[in-house]
Design a protein around this motif. Structure first.
Motif, mmCIF file in Angstrom:
data_model
loop_
_atom_site.group_PDB
_atom_site.id
_atom_site.type_symbol
_atom_site.label_atom_id
_atom_site.label_comp_id
_atom_site.label_asym_id
_atom_site.label_seq_id
_atom_site.Cartn_x
_atom_site.Cartn_y
_atom_site.Cartn_z
ATOM 1 N N UNK A 92 105.391 21.011 29.414
ATOM 2 C CA UNK A 92 105.850 22.394 29.424
ATOM 3 C C UNK A 92 105.348 23.077 30.685
ATOM 4 N N UNK A 93 105.861 24.280 30.940
ATOM 5 C CA UNK A 93 105.392 25.089 32.068
ATOM 6 C C UNK A 93 105.116 26.499 31.555
ATOM 7 N N UNK A 94 104.019 26.634 30.826
ATOM 8 C CA UNK A 94 103.597 27.936 30.305
ATOM 9 C C UNK A 94 103.150 28.821 31.460
ATOM 10 N N UNK A 95 103.780 29.994 31.585
ATOM 11 C CA UNK A 95 103.417 30.959 32.619
ATOM 12 C C UNK A 95 102.489 32.006 32.013
ATOM 13 N N UNK A 96 101.399 32.300 32.693
ATOM 14 C CA UNK A 96 100.462 33.318 32.214
ATOM 15 C C UNK A 96 99.925 34.114 33.401
ATOM 16 N N UNK A 97 99.736 35.398 33.190
ATOM 17 C CA UNK A 97 99.190 36.273 34.233
ATOM 18 C C UNK A 97 97.686 36.411 34.035
ATOM 19 N N UNK A 98 96.926 36.273 35.114
ATOM 20 C CA UNK A 98 95.485 36.490 35.038
ATOM 21 C C UNK A 98 95.238 37.984 34.843
ATOM 22 N N UNK A 99 94.439 38.337 33.845
ATOM 23 C CA UNK A 99 94.131 39.745 33.618
ATOM 24 C C UNK A 99 93.364 40.321 34.805
ATOM 25 N N UNK A 100 93.378 41.640 34.923
ATOM 26 C CA UNK A 100 92.752 42.318 36.055
ATOM 27 C C UNK A 100 91.299 41.880 36.231
ATOM 28 N N UNK A 101 90.938 41.498 37.453
ATOM 29 C CA UNK A 101 89.567 41.117 37.764
ATOM 30 C C UNK A 101 89.220 39.678 37.472
ATOM 31 N N UNK A 102 90.117 38.937 36.813
ATOM 32 C CA UNK A 102 89.850 37.533 36.467
ATOM 33 C C UNK A 102 90.165 36.642 37.664
#
Length: 242
Positions: free
Chosen positions: A35-45
């Motif tokens: 799979x290619x799960x897309x996720x955004x890094x939370x602010x400051x991570x």
């Protein structure tokens, strides 16, 4: 375009995508499901924090708390592909494969992780015309009647639940029923009673995106296997299958 292999994503080493509607298509050229799960890094991570929690410490729950799931091509068997359309805001993102191999090791721990940046520059917005809408809730699906048609479809997927959900599409093997799916995951042995045909990977509460699909005649199911935030149980075991 993304090509999944064992155990990596073949794509540009540096990828700068403009914010807005992004077309992400994955083809699986590996010998296992990916799979290619897309996720955004939370602010400051930072990227190092994600690698530390997810790879070094193998603490998925801790890693998930640092990410906001944004969808993407869900699990596909070798030789298949999935196209999705995501509305991405500016920030740092990561591609992940959480599929677990027969050795019990998630593919992300074998190298299927890739970071990329979405710039603040907005791309031209093209509104997609959907043939129907999939509504994901805690813990059920409302599917449009059009899904029973064997033709090219574009479906909007909307998460109205209070936590992330996914729409994993599988084709049941001959003689198998939807009841065989949770039974298989309770005690995996032998080949699964289904074939993975993609779908829409996990997206956060309130999120939405689109998938393209064209299913041949047959019996299918959709389910979410990601862990429930409160209990840690798979959402499948909590009834999120139809």
């Amino acid at each position: 375009s993304i090509t999944a292999v064992n155990y990596a994503y073949i794509m540009p080493s540096t990828l700068n995508v403009r914010a807005g509607l992004v077309d992400i298509a994955m083809v699986n050229n590996g010998s296992e499901a990916h799979q290619a799960q897309v996720a955004r890094l939370n602010a400051g991570v930072t990227q190092n924090e994600i690698i530390d929690r997810l790879i070094t410490k193998k603490d998925q729950a801790a890693a998930f708390s640092l990410l906001t799931f944004a969808g993407g091509p869900d699990t596909v068997s070798p030789g298949y592909g999935q196209e999705t359309f995501l509305n991405l805001t500016a920030g740092q993102y990561v591609l992940l494969c959480f599929v677990v191999g027969q050795d019990g090791i998630p593919h992300v721990n074998k190298g299927m992780i890739h970071f990329f940046t979405v710039s603040s520059e907005q791309s031209q917005q093209n509104i997609l015309r959907a043939d129907g809408k999939v509504i994901m809730k805690d813990f059920s699906y409302d599917l449009p009647h059009v899904v029973i048609q064997s033709k090219a479809l574009t479906l909007q997927v909307v998460n109205q639940g209070s936590e992330p959900h996914e729409m994993n599409i599988v084709k049941l093997e001959k003689g198998k029923s939807v009841q065989d799916i949770p039974l298989f995951f309770q005690s995996p042995s032998g080949p699964p009673p289904f074939e993975e045909l993609g779908g829409f990977a996990a997206i956060a509460s309130g999120g939405s995106g689109w998938i393209k699909m064209h299913l041949d005649p047959g019996s299918y199911a959709v389910f979410s296997f990601i862990p429930d935030e409160k209990t840690g149980k798979s959402q499948l075991s909590m009834g999120m299958i139809t």
